[in-house]
Design an enzyme around this catalytic site. Structure first.
Site, PDB file in Angstrom:
ATOM      1  N   GLY A 270      11.033  -7.179   8.182  1.00  0.00           N
ATOM      2  CA  GLY A 270       9.829  -7.597   7.461  1.00  0.00           C
ATOM      3  C   GLY A 270      10.052  -8.296   5.900  1.00  0.00           C
TER       4      GLY A 270
ATOM      5  N   GLY B 198       8.522  -2.376  11.719  1.00  0.00           N
ATOM      6  CA  GLY B 198       7.585  -1.117  11.939  1.00  0.00           C
ATOM      7  C   GLY B 198       8.715   0.170  12.162  1.00  0.00           C
TER       8      GLY B 198
ATOM      9  CE  LYS C 282      -3.861  -1.516   2.564  1.00  0.00           C
ATOM     10  NZ  LYS C 282      -4.440  -1.330   3.885  1.00  0.00           N
TER      11      LYS C 282
HETATM   12  P1  AMP Z   1       4.005  -4.556   2.840  1.00  0.00           P
HETATM   13  O1  AMP Z   1       3.422  -5.310   4.222  1.00  0.00           O
HETATM   14  O2  AMP Z   1       3.036  -3.110   2.779  1.00  0.00           O
HETATM   15  O3  AMP Z   1       5.684  -4.173   2.851  1.00  0.00           O
HETATM   16  O4  AMP Z   1       3.590  -5.217   1.879  1.00  0.00           O
HETATM   17  C1  AMP Z   1       3.998  -6.580   1.402  1.00  0.00           C
HETATM   18  C2  AMP Z   1       2.947  -7.303   0.594  1.00  0.00           C
HETATM   19  O5  AMP Z   1       2.832  -6.767  -0.599  1.00  0.00           O
HETATM   20  C3  AMP Z   1       3.405  -8.674   0.031  1.00  0.00           C
HETATM   21  O6  AMP Z   1       2.782  -9.516   1.002  1.00  0.00           O
HETATM   22  C4  AMP Z   1       3.148  -8.846  -1.187  1.00  0.00           C
HETATM   23  O7  AMP Z   1       2.734  -9.959  -1.662  1.00  0.00           O
HETATM   24  C5  AMP Z   1       2.381  -7.655  -1.537  1.00  0.00           C
HETATM   25  N1  AMP Z   1       2.464  -7.109  -3.101  1.00  0.00           N
HETATM   26  C6  AMP Z   1       3.734  -6.792  -3.463  1.00  0.00           C
HETATM   27  N2  AMP Z   1       3.528  -6.319  -4.894  1.00  0.00           N
HETATM   28  C7  AMP Z   1       2.031  -6.725  -4.952  1.00  0.00           C
HETATM   29  C8  AMP Z   1       1.126  -6.422  -6.086  1.00  0.00           C
HETATM   30  N3  AMP Z   1       1.738  -5.893  -7.354  1.00  0.00           N
HETATM   31  N4  AMP Z   1      -0.129  -6.462  -5.933  1.00  0.00           N
HETATM   32  C9  AMP Z   1      -0.463  -6.935  -4.870  1.00  0.00           C
HETATM   33  N5  AMP Z   1       0.289  -7.225  -3.734  1.00  0.00           N
HETATM   34  C10 AMP Z   1       1.423  -7.124  -3.784  1.00  0.00           C
END
Ligand code: AMP
Length: 398
Positions: free
Chosen positions: A354, A377, A200
């Protein structure tokens, strides 16, 4: 840095309370599946013991929500720690974490002894930093050392509250985290390239904003790239989109241009029919994602451009996977960037905790990275330029 560190302390015959991050992953049978966090705490513990202190360790594990729970007991940690230290670890299996028995046992500790308290989150006051919990903890020793970077972005009793009652210092792990990341943000060897991915945009706005003031290149990937591509007017099909962040993405693109920062969005994407590994997928230019398809990874051309920039950088900061790396068919972007970072051994490379840390470790590249943060975090908030309460609370040098 103006904070007191363990090296500044007179430790002989002192009882030192150390906040560690023993929040390790456990399997269904309660076995530790990754003991990196315990291993990371050893330099501080060994230093304290070698210099004549008795050590009282504390940590949280999981989210027991302020109540005692067998599932979240630190007993497995006590056992593993004892093996790693090759020393007895006295485990205080007390539902209240501190009671009169624990106080008596602490009072009897001698130089060289190690005690581990029960999960600090068995007490409701821990995460609220309220009541008498911090005082109870402080009553066990003479000095407090914070060596838990993973919780430094939270103001809890066992890291912030306790500093009101005892002289305090930073442990080696926290000191290293803030030294490496701090100098990369303050006085980086250039060019500095930041790679930001993850699901996100909303989670990464503050980091992107801060890094736009510091970095030479900001490379965007992951699910959040599609909100940026949408802001450029591209058709993104069914890719992840945060509608309410489109105008903000536009502002960030403009801010980068006005600051002469090279903000790069992926030229191509691996697109798929469904959000699963076994589905039809192919690579498309990012402005031509067909209707009914979603982007799940950066494409080949983007991998090449990003990798070349990474290889030419002198400082690299990476936070967040570039695609859905949990699925083999969409892990190539993340793995290739991990390899590019690892291959640039002249650069200072920093990986926020992470998922990106997991990707590097899974690929067996961890030893080629300058610094892998132990706090997801906390490292994110540090990269946002925020002052972390767990560090702020520690005593300053006179
Ligand atoms: P975050 O916790 O915000 O660092 O997000 C990590 C997550 O983002 C992982 O579980 C990935 O599978 C997901 N992610 C990465 N690229 C994409 C994408 N193009 N569409 C959906 N989810 C994604």
């Amino acid at each position: 840095m103006n904070k007191v560190t363990v090296k500044d302390l007179d430790l002989q015959n002192k009882k030192v309370l150390v906040r560690c991050d023993f929040n390790v992953p456990l399997d269904e049978d309660g076995n530790i599946t990754d003991d990196n966090r315990i291993k990371s705490s050893l330099p501080t513990i060994n230093y304290l013991l070698d210099n004549g202190a008795a050590v009282i360790l504390m940590s949280h594990l999981g989210r027991p929500k302020g109540r005692p729970s067998k599932e979240f007991s630190l007993k497995p940690v006590a056992e593993r720690l004892s093996l790693l230290l090759d020393k007895k670890v006295i485990f205080q299996d007390c539902d209240k974490v501190v009671d009169s028995e624990v106080k008596n046992a602490a009072a009897k500790l001698n130089s060289g002894d190690v005690m581990l308290l029960q999960n600090t989150r068995f007490r409701e006051e821990e995460t609220k930093n309220s009541g008498n919990f911090a005082k109870d903890l402080a009553s066990l020793g003479h000095i407090f050392v914070n060596d838990a970077f993973g919780t430094a972005h939270r103001a809890h009793s066992s890291n912030v509250g306790i500093c009101e009652h005892l002289p305090s210092a930073l442990g080696f792990l926290v000191e290293k985290e803030i030294k490496v990341m701090g100098s990369a943000l303050k006085d980086p060897t250039r060019p500095l390239t930041a790679i930001l991915g993850g699901a996100k945009v909303s989670d990464k706005i503050a980091v992107i904003e801060n890094l736009l003031n510091i970095a030479d290149n900001v490379l965007i990937g992951g699910g959040m790239m599609y909100t940026f591509l949408k802001a450029k007017g591209y058709n993104i099909g069914n890719s992840l989109l945060e509608e309410d962040k489109i105008s903000l993405a536009k502002e960030l693109i403009d801010k980068a241009a006005s600051k002469d920062v090279n903000l790069l969005l992926p030229l191509d994407s691996v697109v798929a029919k469904e959000f699963k590994n076994d589905t039809e997928f192919f690579t498309r230019s990012s402005d031509k994602i067909p209707q009914g398809y979603m982007g799940l990874d950066i494409g080949k051309e983007t991998i090449e451009i990003f990798s070349n920039l990474v290889k030419k950088s002198k400082t690299i900061i990476w936070n967040g996977p570039l695609g859905v790396f949990e699925m083999d068919n969409f892990a190539k972007g993340t793995n290739s960037i991990a390899e590019a970072i690892a291959s640039n051994e002249d650069a200072i490379s920093i990986i926020g905790g992470g998922d990106s840390a997991a990707a590097v470790e899974k690929a067996g590249l961890a030893d080629k990275i300058t610094h892998i943060s132990t706090g997801g975090g906390a490292s994110l908030e540090f990269l946002e330029g925020k002052i972390l309460p767990g560090i702020e609370a520690v005593s300053n040098k006179e």
